[in-house]
Write an enzyme that holds these catalytic residues in place. Structure first.
Site, short mmCIF file in Angstrom:
data_model
loop_
_atom_site.label_atom_id
_atom_site.label_comp_id
_atom_site.label_asym_id
_atom_site.label_seq_id
_atom_site.Cartn_x
_atom_site.Cartn_y
_atom_site.Cartn_z
N ASN A 15 0.87 -1.18 0.00
CA ASN A 15 0.00 0.00 0.00
C ASN A 15 0.91 1.23 0.00
OD1 ASN A 15 -1.80 2.04 0.50
ND2 ASN A 15 -2.38 1.34 2.56
N TRP A 16 1.04 1.83 -1.16
CA TRP A 16 1.98 2.96 -1.29
C TRP A 16 1.41 4.24 -0.70
CZ3 TRP A 16 4.00 2.48 -7.08
CH2 TRP A 16 4.67 1.25 -7.22
N LYS A 17 0.14 4.24 -0.37
CA LYS A 17 -0.52 5.44 0.18
C LYS A 17 -0.28 6.64 -0.73
CE LYS A 17 -0.25 3.30 4.69
NZ LYS A 17 -0.19 3.44 6.12
N HIS A 100 -9.62 1.24 4.64
CA HIS A 100 -8.37 1.42 5.37
C HIS A 100 -8.60 2.36 6.55
CE1 HIS A 100 -4.29 2.63 6.35
NE2 HIS A 100 -3.89 1.52 5.75
N GLU A 102 -6.97 4.75 7.64
CA GLU A 102 -6.72 6.17 7.34
C GLU A 102 -7.94 6.80 6.64
OE1 GLU A 102 -2.94 5.65 5.40
OE2 GLU A 102 -2.05 5.15 7.33
N GLU A 172 -5.66 -4.78 10.60
CA GLU A 172 -4.69 -3.70 10.77
C GLU A 172 -5.01 -2.91 12.04
OE1 GLU A 172 -2.59 -2.75 6.83
OE2 GLU A 172 -4.22 -1.35 7.09
N GLY A 178 2.08 2.54 10.68
CA GLY A 178 3.01 3.65 10.49
C GLY A 178 3.70 4.09 11.77
N SER A 218 3.14 -1.82 10.42
CA SER A 218 4.58 -1.82 10.72
C SER A 218 5.26 -3.15 10.41
CB SER A 218 4.85 -1.39 12.17
OG SER A 218 4.41 -0.05 12.37
N GLY A 239 2.75 -1.06 4.33
CA GLY A 239 2.79 0.35 3.97
C GLY A 239 4.22 0.82 3.75
N GLY A 240 4.81 1.40 4.77
CA GLY A 240 6.13 2.02 4.65
C GLY A 240 7.17 1.13 4.00
#
Ligand code: PGA
Length: 258
Positions: A15-17, A100, A102, A172, A178, A218, A239-240
């Site tokens: 997930n590159w956001k 998600h 976010e 999640e 994150g 994470s 993600g990251g």
């Protein structure tokens, strides 16, 4: 303990956001597909909308799935700034992240909206990756199981078996996203069991065991092997660590092994 069912196929999705321009995304996708064959897990890349068209020809015919990060419940209409399922399919998307945290917490998406998006994705032929998870306050208040059950029920109650089979859930925990604060393998496994038990209740016996359930929050090359040692975890939503090919591929290899 022997597994009561054959291991479900594993999936690692990036997930590159809101990261990567079209050009940067194409570069990252090229690096990922070059080495993707080393993992037996299925891989998906979810770039921002603006990089989908650039990434599509790179992943096409590689087996790496192209995914989006959101969709609107309606197929078309006067919804300024929104993107629909059929538009994503036309770009070559095969999957889409839905609900998600976010978006649930940052944009106020309700359980009902998430459920509508899940159905829109399925109607359009996209595999939804439905995110569920508790906040830190909810965990500390002992509400984790109730929150997961509510979110799963809202999306999956009454979904027919073929649509269930075309869906994926990502657990999640919001406090792990994150933050570098990963859930322990045991915490993740417990939550996955709650999700599966809820599915068995609201979508039919066996639905829980059949569902692919990912962990997200994470995930890194350092903690991936310990997480994937838990048979409850069928992969990860990353993600990251998906923003660099090396770390994403290391996680994919950890998921594909063993
Ligand atoms: P993270 O994000 O790996 O950066 O914690 C995961 C996610 O939000 O899907």
């Amino acid at each position: 303990m022997p597994r009561p069912w054959p291991r479900r196929p594993r999936l690692v999705a990036g997930n590159w956001k809101m990261n990567k321009t079209a050009e940067e995304g194409a570069r990252l996708a090229r690096e990922v597909v070059t080495a993707a064959g080393r993992s037996s897990a299925a891989l998906a890349l979810c770039p921002p909308f603006t990089a989908l068209a650039a990434v599509q020809p790179i992943v096409a015919s590689t087996g790496v799935l192209l995914g989006a990060q959101n969709l609107h419940p309606e197929p078309r209409g006067a919804f300024t700034g929104e993107i629909s399922g059929p538009m994503l399919v036309a770009l070559g998307c095969r999957c889409v992240i839905v609900g998600h945290s976010e978006r649930r917490h940052g944009m106020g998406e309700s359980d009902a909206q998430v459920a509508a998006k899940l159905r829109a994705a399925l109607q359009g032929g996209l595999m939804p990756i439905v995110c569920v998870g508790e906040t830190l306050r909810e965990r500390e208040a002992g509400e984790t199981d109730a929150v997961l059950a509510r979110q799963v029920e809202a999306s999956f109650t009454g979904l027919p078996p073929d649509e269930l089979a075309g869906s994926v859930i990502a657990y999640e925990p919001v406090w792990a996203i994150g933050t570098g604060k990963v859930a322990s393998p045991q915490q993740a496994a417990d939550a996955h069991l709650t999700i599966r038990a809820t599915l068995n209740r609201c979508a039919g016996a066996g639905a829980g065991e059949a569902m692919t359930v990912l962990y997200g929050g994470s995930v890194s090359p350092q903690n991936a092997a310990a997480l994937f040692a838990e048979e409850q975890l069928d992969g990860a939503l990353v993600g990251g660590a998906s923003l660099e090919a090396a770390s994403f591929l290391a996680i994919a290899e950890a998921a594909g092994g063993a």
